[in-house]
Design a protein around this motif. Sequence first.
Motif, PDB file in Angstrom:
ATOM      1  N   MET A 134     -92.716  10.398 -39.942  1.00 11.45           N
ATOM      2  CA  MET A 134     -93.033   9.123 -40.607  1.00 11.45           C
ATOM      3  C   MET A 134     -93.600   8.070 -39.656  1.00 11.45           C
ATOM      4  N   ARG A 135     -94.148   8.509 -38.561  1.00 10.97           N
ATOM      5  CA  ARG A 135     -94.767   7.544 -37.656  1.00 10.97           C
ATOM      6  C   ARG A 135     -96.036   6.992 -38.306  1.00 10.97           C
ATOM      7  N   LEU A 136     -96.113   5.666 -38.382  1.00  8.51           N
ATOM      8  CA  LEU A 136     -97.267   5.041 -39.022  1.00  8.51           C
ATOM      9  C   LEU A 136     -98.430   4.904 -38.042  1.00  8.51           C
ATOM     10  N   ARG A 137     -99.600   5.242 -38.530  1.00  9.54           N
ATOM     11  CA  ARG A 137    -100.826   5.069 -37.768  1.00  9.54           C
ATOM     12  C   ARG A 137    -101.796   4.254 -38.616  1.00  9.54           C
ATOM     13  N   ASN A 138    -102.665   3.492 -37.974  1.00  9.06           N
ATOM     14  CA  ASN A 138    -103.581   2.611 -38.676  1.00  9.06           C
ATOM     15  C   ASN A 138    -104.944   3.252 -38.831  1.00  9.06           C
ATOM     16  N   TYR A 139    -105.484   3.177 -40.048  1.00  9.39           N
ATOM     17  CA  TYR A 139    -106.771   3.792 -40.349  1.00  9.39           C
ATOM     18  C   TYR A 139    -107.722   2.786 -40.991  1.00  9.39           C
ATOM     19  N   TRP A 140    -109.016   3.018 -40.760  1.00  5.58           N
ATOM     20  CA  TRP A 140    -110.078   2.215 -41.361  1.00  5.58           C
ATOM     21  C   TRP A 140    -111.007   3.122 -42.158  1.00  5.58           C
ATOM     22  N   GLY A 141    -111.532   2.566 -43.251  1.00  3.38           N
ATOM     23  CA  GLY A 141    -112.605   3.238 -43.952  1.00  3.38           C
ATOM     24  C   GLY A 141    -113.935   2.921 -43.298  1.00  3.38           C
ATOM     25  N   GLN A 142    -114.994   3.499 -43.857  1.00  5.96           N
ATOM     26  CA  GLN A 142    -116.321   3.332 -43.253  1.00  5.96           C
ATOM     27  C   GLN A 142    -117.008   2.059 -43.718  1.00  5.96           C
ATOM     28  N   GLY A 143    -116.483   1.436 -44.757  1.00  8.33           N
ATOM     29  CA  GLY A 143    -117.046   0.182 -45.248  1.00  8.33           C
ATOM     30  C   GLY A 143    -117.983   0.382 -46.414  1.00  8.33           C
ATOM     31  N   THR A 144    -118.039  -0.631 -47.273  1.00  4.36           N
ATOM     32  CA  THR A 144    -118.972  -0.631 -48.401  1.00  4.36           C
ATOM     33  C   THR A 144    -119.605  -2.010 -48.499  1.00  4.36           C
ATOM     34  N   GLN A 145    -120.915  -2.033 -48.710  1.00  5.48           N
ATOM     35  CA  GLN A 145    -121.663  -3.290 -48.699  1.00  5.48           C
ATOM     36  C   GLN A 145    -121.530  -3.997 -50.046  1.00  5.48           C
ATOM     37  N   VAL A 146    -121.221  -5.275 -49.984  1.00  2.22           N
ATOM     38  CA  VAL A 146    -121.235  -6.142 -51.160  1.00  2.22           C
ATOM     39  C   VAL A 146    -122.236  -7.257 -50.897  1.00  2.22           C
ATOM     40  N   THR A 147    -123.213  -7.382 -51.773  1.00  3.04           N
ATOM     41  CA  THR A 147    -124.235  -8.413 -51.638  1.00  3.04           C
ATOM     42  C   THR A 147    -124.255  -9.251 -52.908  1.00  3.04           C
ATOM     43  N   VAL A 148    -124.094 -10.563 -52.736  1.00  6.08           N
ATOM     44  CA  VAL A 148    -124.090 -11.477 -53.874  1.00  6.08           C
ATOM     45  C   VAL A 148    -125.320 -12.369 -53.768  1.00  6.08           C
ATOM     46  N   SER A 149    -126.182 -12.287 -54.757  1.00  3.35           N
ATOM     47  CA  SER A 149    -127.409 -13.080 -54.749  1.00  3.35           C
ATOM     48  C   SER A 149    -127.187 -14.400 -55.490  1.00  3.35           C
ATOM     49  N   SER A 150    -127.888 -15.421 -55.039  1.00  2.00           N
ATOM     50  CA  SER A 150    -127.729 -16.758 -55.648  1.00  2.00           C
ATOM     51  C   SER A 150    -128.690 -16.952 -56.800  1.00  2.00           C
TER      52      SER A 150
END
Length: 121
Positions: free
Chosen positions: A105-121
């Motif tokens: 049960m040792r906890l390790r930290n993980y990251w995803g690769q990311g997903t782009q969010v673009t909000v246009s005005s």
Amino acid sequence: QVQLTESGGGLVQAGGSLRLSCLASGTIFKLDIMNWHRQAPGKQRELVAYITPDGSTDYTDSVTGRFTISRDNAKNTVYLQMNSLEPDDTAVYYCNADIAYTIDMRLRNYWGQGTQVTVSS
């Protein structure tokens, strides 16, 4: 091993909504705190929201009242519902989680690769 995979990003007009998903896959003994971070161009990565295994949540001030983080422990998935999106929300959104993949049960930290969010005005 463990992998985090995000989905749901895209292009949306200001005022619109998006729902991000992050699936934790692999051999998982414990899925602890899960959170969403984001990084806008030229800015540091920042914590957007987190959720504990029992469902307690917290948000950065700029998204409070507009974003909702939730999780489905049976599906090893965390979500980020984003409403009333603003151009300043434009960023790459990353999933992050503390996961135990061994019997100790040792906890390790993980990251995803990311997903782009673009909000246009």
